[in-house]
Motif scaffolding. Structure first.
Motif, PDB file in Angstrom:
ATOM      1  N   LEU A 186       0.809  -1.214   0.000  1.00 30.78           N
ATOM      2  CA  LEU A 186       0.000   0.000   0.000  1.00 30.78           C
ATOM      3  C   LEU A 186       0.844   1.268   0.000  1.00 30.78           C
ATOM      4  N   GLY A 187       2.037   1.189   0.566  1.00 31.44           N
ATOM      5  CA  GLY A 187       2.977   2.310   0.525  1.00 31.44           C
ATOM      6  C   GLY A 187       2.385   3.625   0.991  1.00 31.44           C
ATOM      7  N   ASP A 188       2.535   4.657   0.153  1.00 33.89           N
ATOM      8  CA  ASP A 188       2.082   5.999   0.527  1.00 33.89           C
ATOM      9  C   ASP A 188       0.570   6.137   0.589  1.00 33.89           C
ATOM     10  N   SER A 189      -0.157   5.158   0.068  1.00 29.58           N
ATOM     11  CA  SER A 189      -1.622   5.215   0.121  1.00 29.58           C
ATOM     12  C   SER A 189      -2.195   4.498   1.340  1.00 29.58           C
ATOM     13  N   THR A 190      -1.315   4.107   2.261  1.00 27.54           N
ATOM     14  CA  THR A 190      -1.756   3.320   3.413  1.00 27.54           C
ATOM     15  C   THR A 190      -2.879   4.004   4.188  1.00 27.54           C
ATOM     16  N   LYS A 191      -2.754   5.305   4.427  1.00 29.39           N
ATOM     17  CA  LYS A 191      -3.774   5.963   5.265  1.00 29.39           C
ATOM     18  C   LYS A 191      -5.156   5.919   4.618  1.00 29.39           C
ATOM     19  N   GLN A 192      -5.208   6.045   3.309  1.00 22.40           N
ATOM     20  CA  GLN A 192      -6.505   5.937   2.644  1.00 22.40           C
ATOM     21  C   GLN A 192      -7.119   4.555   2.879  1.00 22.40           C
ATOM     22  N   TRP A 193      -6.285   3.532   2.824  1.00 27.66           N
ATOM     23  CA  TRP A 193      -6.768   2.187   3.081  1.00 27.66           C
ATOM     24  C   TRP A 193      -7.176   2.006   4.538  1.00 27.66           C
ATOM     25  N   LEU A 194      -6.443   2.647   5.445  1.00 24.99           N
ATOM     26  CA  LEU A 194      -6.804   2.537   6.855  1.00 24.99           C
ATOM     27  C   LEU A 194      -8.210   3.067   7.119  1.00 24.99           C
ATOM     28  N   TRP A 195      -8.573   4.161   6.438  1.00 23.22           N
ATOM     29  CA  TRP A 195      -9.938   4.668   6.589  1.00 23.22           C
ATOM     30  C   TRP A 195     -10.936   3.584   6.185  1.00 23.22           C
ATOM     31  N   GLY A 196     -10.641   2.876   5.120  1.00 26.16           N
ATOM     32  CA  GLY A 196     -11.537   1.815   4.686  1.00 26.16           C
ATOM     33  C   GLY A 196     -11.571   0.642   5.656  1.00 26.16           C
ATOM     34  N   PHE A 197     -10.373   0.157   6.060  1.00 30.20           N
ATOM     35  CA  PHE A 197     -10.310  -0.983   6.979  1.00 30.20           C
ATOM     36  C   PHE A 197     -11.055  -0.681   8.281  1.00 30.20           C
ATOM     37  N   TYR A 198     -10.696   0.440   8.889  1.00 30.20           N
ATOM     38  CA  TYR A 198     -11.288   0.771  10.186  1.00 30.20           C
ATOM     39  C   TYR A 198     -12.756   1.153  10.062  1.00 30.20           C
ATOM     40  N   GLY A 199     -13.103   1.818   8.977  1.00 28.08           N
ATOM     41  CA  GLY A 199     -14.497   2.184   8.777  1.00 28.08           C
ATOM     42  C   GLY A 199     -15.387   0.953   8.655  1.00 28.08           C
ATOM     43  N   ILE A 200     -14.938  -0.033   7.894  1.00 30.53           N
ATOM     44  CA  ILE A 200     -15.706  -1.270   7.751  1.00 30.53           C
ATOM     45  C   ILE A 200     -15.785  -2.004   9.087  1.00 30.53           C
ATOM     46  N   ALA A 201     -14.682  -1.999   9.840  1.00 30.33           N
ATOM     47  CA  ALA A 201     -14.676  -2.669  11.145  1.00 30.33           C
ATOM     48  C   ALA A 201     -15.741  -2.079  12.069  1.00 30.33           C
ATOM     49  N   ILE A 202     -15.790  -0.751  12.158  1.00 27.26           N
ATOM     50  CA  ILE A 202     -16.786  -0.110  13.026  1.00 27.26           C
ATOM     51  C   ILE A 202     -18.200  -0.405  12.534  1.00 27.26           C
ATOM     52  N   LEU A 203     -18.411  -0.325  11.223  1.00 25.70           N
ATOM     53  CA  LEU A 203     -19.730  -0.614  10.660  1.00 25.70           C
ATOM     54  C   LEU A 203     -20.174  -2.026  11.012  1.00 25.70           C
TER      55      LEU A 203
END
Length: 313
Positions: free
Chosen positions: A229-246
């Motif tokens: 994921l490299g420099d795009s990691t934070k964008q992916w983190l929003w997705g990972f964590y957002g789905i987890a909370i949902l």
């Protein structure tokens, strides 16, 4: 092999651990092999189990609270099985660990524990874990034993895929199913949704963790989501964590959690938002601190589920 940091500065072994100081010198390498000097992995393995246990309890209104005895058994079980898993990981990774600054001083590559003794230690821990698992019902025993297939394969994932964190998510959150099965017959939809939530949570926190090693991993050919994921990691983190909370929200709703579940879930969501905003992915110390903060997230979710159970109906 050149290292990105000095071995002493980069090692993941706690140099002044009170747990290690309390043990006789000959036992300390085995304690480090089981990661007794670093409790965070045990918490991250244990908390989904407590989540599953507590979520299943919501369907048992006759019980004032989940059994404290079950909490204790799962706690000890997580401790020894995490130790067995770490020992297996170090056995299979011994050649890689010697080439990475953070892991070069682990007991096997450092020559403090032989492979033969490590295998014996791993089997001993696994047998203790089995003895604990046998205290539960037959279904829980079957579900718990099934997790060994995931545990056995995990160390090899980083060699064949850039998504070993996904396999860790499948492995570390299996406890949600184990905890549920100890209270309810069958693995119902709320348990499966909670398991999926844990999977995405782990994808997030272990990607942050993997950023500590990305330079060394690239040198020795080990794969991770940090490299993928490299420099795009934070964008992916929003997705990972957002789905987890949902998904945690969906699991609570399916289990008929009471009103108190929702504001505490919002606190947990805020915790993950802060984690993403303040993470410095090129700073290993910052990555480790943010990784460790997921223990707090796990306890907030546990509090949400218990509060939801108390206020249901």
């Amino acid at each position: 092999m050149a290292k990105t940091n000095s071995t002493i500065d980069a090692t993941d072994i706690v140099q002044d651990s009170p747990v290690l100081r309390a043990l006789p010198e000959p036992l300390r390498p085995y304690a480090r092999l089981a990661r007794l000097d670093r409790a965070i992995g045990t918490w991250l393995l244990l908390l989904p189990t407590w989540w599953g246990l507590s979520l299943a309890w919501i369907g048992h209104p006759a019980l004032p609270l989940p059994s404290p005895w079950y909490f204790l058994l799962f706690g000890v079980g997580a401790l020894v099985m995490r130790g067995a898993g770490c020992t297996w990981n170090d056995i299979t990774d011994r050649d890689y660990d010697g080439k990475v600054a953070r892991t070069a001083t682990r007991p096997i590559p450092a020559g403090e524990v032989s492979v033969k003794m490590a295998v014996l230690f791993m089997v001993t821990q696994a047998l203790i874990g089995l003895a604990i698992l046998l205290q539960f019902n037959r279904e829980t025993v079957i579900v718990g034993v099934a997790s060994l297939l995931l545990v056995a394969a995990y160390p090899f994932m980083k060699r064949i895929t850039y998504w070993p964190q996904a396999w860790l998510g499948l492995t570390f959150n299996w406890g949600a199913l184990v905890g549920w099965s100890s209270m309810q017959p069958g693995i119902a939809t709320p348990a499966l949704v909670l398991y999926a939530a844990g999977f995405f949570w782990t994808l997030g926190y272990d990607t942050i963790y993997a950023h500590q090693d990305k330079e060394d991993d690239a040198l020795i050919g080990v794969k991770s989501t940090a490299l993928k994921l490299g420099d795009s990691t934070k964008q992916w983190l929003w997705g990972f964590y957002g789905i987890a909370i949902l998904l945690i929200g969906v699991a609570g709703w399916l289990a008929s959690a009471g009103w108190a579940f929702w504001p505490i879930l919002a606190v947990a969501a805020a915790h993950l938002v802060r984690q993403i905003l303040t993470a410095k992915l090129d700073d290993p110390a910052n990555c480790l601190a943010h990784f460790k903060s997921n223990r707090d997230f796990g306890f907030i979710i546990l509090a949400a589920i218990l509060a939801g159970g108390i206020t249901t109906g």
